[in-house]
Design an enzyme around this catalytic site. Structure first.
Site, PDB file in Angstrom:
ATOM      1  N   CYS A  66       0.800  -1.231   0.000  1.00  0.00           N
ATOM      2  CA  CYS A  66       0.000   0.000   0.000  1.00  0.00           C
ATOM      3  C   CYS A  66       0.829   1.276   0.000  1.00  0.00           C
ATOM      4  CB  CYS A  66      -0.948   0.003   1.197  1.00  0.00           C
ATOM      5  SG  CYS A  66      -0.130   0.320   2.775  1.00  0.00           S
ATOM      6  N   CYS A 118      -2.590  -1.871   5.449  1.00  0.00           N
ATOM      7  CA  CYS A 118      -3.202  -2.854   4.542  1.00  0.00           C
ATOM      8  C   CYS A 118      -3.190  -4.257   5.136  1.00  0.00           C
ATOM      9  CB  CYS A 118      -2.515  -2.844   3.184  1.00  0.00           C
ATOM     10  SG  CYS A 118      -0.864  -3.563   3.177  1.00  0.00           S
ATOM     11  N   CYS A 138      12.973  -8.631  11.266  1.00  0.00           N
ATOM     12  CA  CYS A 138      13.471  -9.480  10.183  1.00  0.00           C
ATOM     13  C   CYS A 138      12.388  -9.497   9.100  1.00  0.00           C
ATOM     14  CB  CYS A 138      13.731 -10.868  10.741  1.00  0.00           C
ATOM     15  SG  CYS A 138      14.448 -12.009   9.552  1.00  0.00           S
TER      16      CYS A 138
HETATM   17 FE    FE Z   1       0.612  -1.797   3.579  1.00  0.00          FE
END
Ligand code: FE
Length: 158
Positions: A66, A118, A138
């Site tokens: 996003c 998102c 990570c």
């Molecule tokens: Fe996102």
């Protein structure tokens, strides 16, 4: 310049997307197969195969789903794991952009991290990172898109 003229000169606004309501099919259409597998299906890229694992390019790492800014290259460190690693999100450990959830898959309990806008899966956070936070985020390269710093863009043109 009048207000009206200023408005018409402004770039058209990108259409607003309600990121939390996109369907599986819509995500599939927006992402590469690799991005889809990792961001939407909690996949993990093989260590050392992602394009940002060893990158030293300064800039901001945005969500590949996003575009939300997630990590600053200033907090990236060489973890030796083969995945891009950061000691904190761009807006801090208790910031708004990166969310956490408990992941009990693979007979382990880990802390999963995702984009808070998102919901895209990013990777995991561990307690064995460097100072100042002691954390190691990570992250899959496929979940990220690097927006290089301005001076880096300039130097490309010189
Ligand atoms: Fe996102």
């Amino acid at each position: 310049m009048t207000d009206a003229a200023e408005q018409s000169a402004a770039a058209p606004k990108a259409p607003q997307v309600d990121w939390s309501s996109l369907t599986d099919a819509e995500w599939k259409a927006r992402l590469t197969p690799e991005q889809y597998k990792i961001l939407r299906k909690h996949g993990t890229e093989r260590a050392g195969t992602g394009k940002y694992a060893d990158s030293k390019v300064p800039g901001v790492y945005d969500c590949a789903g996003c575009g939300l800014p997630l990590f600053d290259s200033k907090t990236k460190f060489d973890s030796g794991t083969g995945w891009p690693s950061f000691y904190q999100p761009i807006d801090g450990v208790k910031g708004d952009n990166v969310g956490e959830s408990v992941d009990k898959s693979w007979f382990m309990t880990r802390t999963e991290v995702h984009c808070n806008r998102c919901g895209g899966h990013l990777g995991h956070v561990f307690n064995d990172g460097p100072r100042p936070t002691g954390l190691r985020y990570c992250i899959n390269s496929a979940s990220l898109k690097l927006d290089p710093a301005e001076d880096e863009k300039d130097s490309d043109e010189r």
